[in-house]
Write an enzyme that holds these catalytic residues in place. Structure first.
Site, short mmCIF file in Angstrom:
data_model
loop_
_atom_site.label_atom_id
_atom_site.label_comp_id
_atom_site.label_asym_id
_atom_site.label_seq_id
_atom_site.Cartn_x
_atom_site.Cartn_y
_atom_site.Cartn_z
N CYS A 1 -27.60 106.04 38.52
CA CYS A 1 -26.17 105.83 37.40
C CYS A 1 -26.25 106.15 36.23
CB CYS A 1 -25.90 104.94 37.90
SG CYS A 1 -24.83 104.46 39.95
N CYS B 1 -25.14 98.54 39.62
CA CYS B 1 -25.04 98.71 38.13
C CYS B 1 -24.77 97.26 37.51
CB CYS B 1 -24.72 99.30 37.17
SG CYS B 1 -25.55 101.08 37.96
N GLU C 1 -25.58 103.91 34.20
CA GLU C 1 -25.55 102.48 33.43
C GLU C 1 -26.93 102.78 33.15
OE1 GLU C 1 -23.03 102.91 35.29
OE2 GLU C 1 -21.82 101.63 35.95
N GLU D 1 -27.52 113.30 39.09
CA GLU D 1 -27.79 112.78 40.46
C GLU D 1 -28.70 113.79 40.76
OE1 GLU D 1 -23.91 113.93 41.92
OE2 GLU D 1 -22.91 112.55 41.77
N ASN E 1 -24.39 109.95 34.32
CA ASN E 1 -25.49 109.72 35.94
C ASN E 1 -26.06 110.75 36.26
OD1 ASN E 1 -22.47 111.80 35.65
ND2 ASN E 1 -22.66 110.58 37.86
N1 THU Z 1 -22.21 106.17 39.14
C1 THU Z 1 -22.70 105.61 38.48
O1 THU Z 1 -22.52 106.67 37.29
N2 THU Z 1 -22.70 104.45 38.01
C2 THU Z 1 -21.19 103.40 38.18
O2 THU Z 1 -21.53 102.08 37.87
C3 THU Z 1 -20.77 104.06 39.57
C4 THU Z 1 -20.69 105.21 40.28
C5 THU Z 1 -22.29 107.30 39.91
C6 THU Z 1 -23.24 107.48 40.58
C7 THU Z 1 -23.24 108.97 41.32
O3 THU Z 1 -23.26 109.91 40.47
C8 THU Z 1 -21.24 109.66 40.32
O4 THU Z 1 -20.99 108.30 40.07
C9 THU Z 1 -20.53 109.17 42.37
O5 THU Z 1 -21.12 107.84 43.05
#
Ligand code: THU
Length: 133
Positions: free
Chosen positions: A55, A91, A57, A46, A44
């Protein structure tokens, strides 16, 4: 012996460590196996403008498509914490673009896989490329 799922888990763990998650502090790694047997991973990423983050994925899918591959057979995500963390709704739909209903989605925590689902279980009655003809 290293199993196929172990291989995905190790790949996802390795990129989870690289996640850019200074806001949620929730690091996620994802690894995809394609029909050709190759593995692609992503974490991920941000952003200070929160909705612009993406995310793990999505990162793994971008790596897969960038490499010229489009057929997902298996996905593993690894997240932190004690709770089962499955792929978010967005995702699931992103995976759906490149995967059939029987594709396996493994949800792992720090110690390994907690649960395995099919894409059909996580995203029933889904909308996909076939709907557009
Ligand atoms: N996140 C993912 O990378 N994949 C998911 O399917 C759920 C959430 C990440 C997004 C964000 O950076 C952090 O988790 C908190 O939501």
């Amino acid at each position: 012996m290293t199993t196929d799922v172990d291989e995905l888990f190790q790949a996802a763990k390795a990129v989870q460590a690289k996640a850019h998650a200074p806001y949620s502090r929730f690091r996620v790694g994802a690894a995809i196996r394609t029909a050709s047997g190759r593995v692609f991973s992503g974490c991920n990423v941000e952003n200070a403008a929160y909705p612009q983050g993406f995310c793990a994925e999505a990162s793994a899918i971008a790596a897969m498509v960038t490499a010229g591959e489009r057929e997902i057979v298996e996905v593993l995500t690894v997240a932190e914490g004690d709770e089962l963390a499955t792929s978010c709704g967005g995702c699931r739909q992103k995976i759906r673009e490149f995967a059939g209903p029987g594709a396996l989605i493994h949800a792992a925590g720090p110690g390994g896989v907690r649960r395995t689902f099919t894409l059909e279980e996580l995203l029933p009655f889904s909308f996909g490329p076939e709907n557009l003809g």
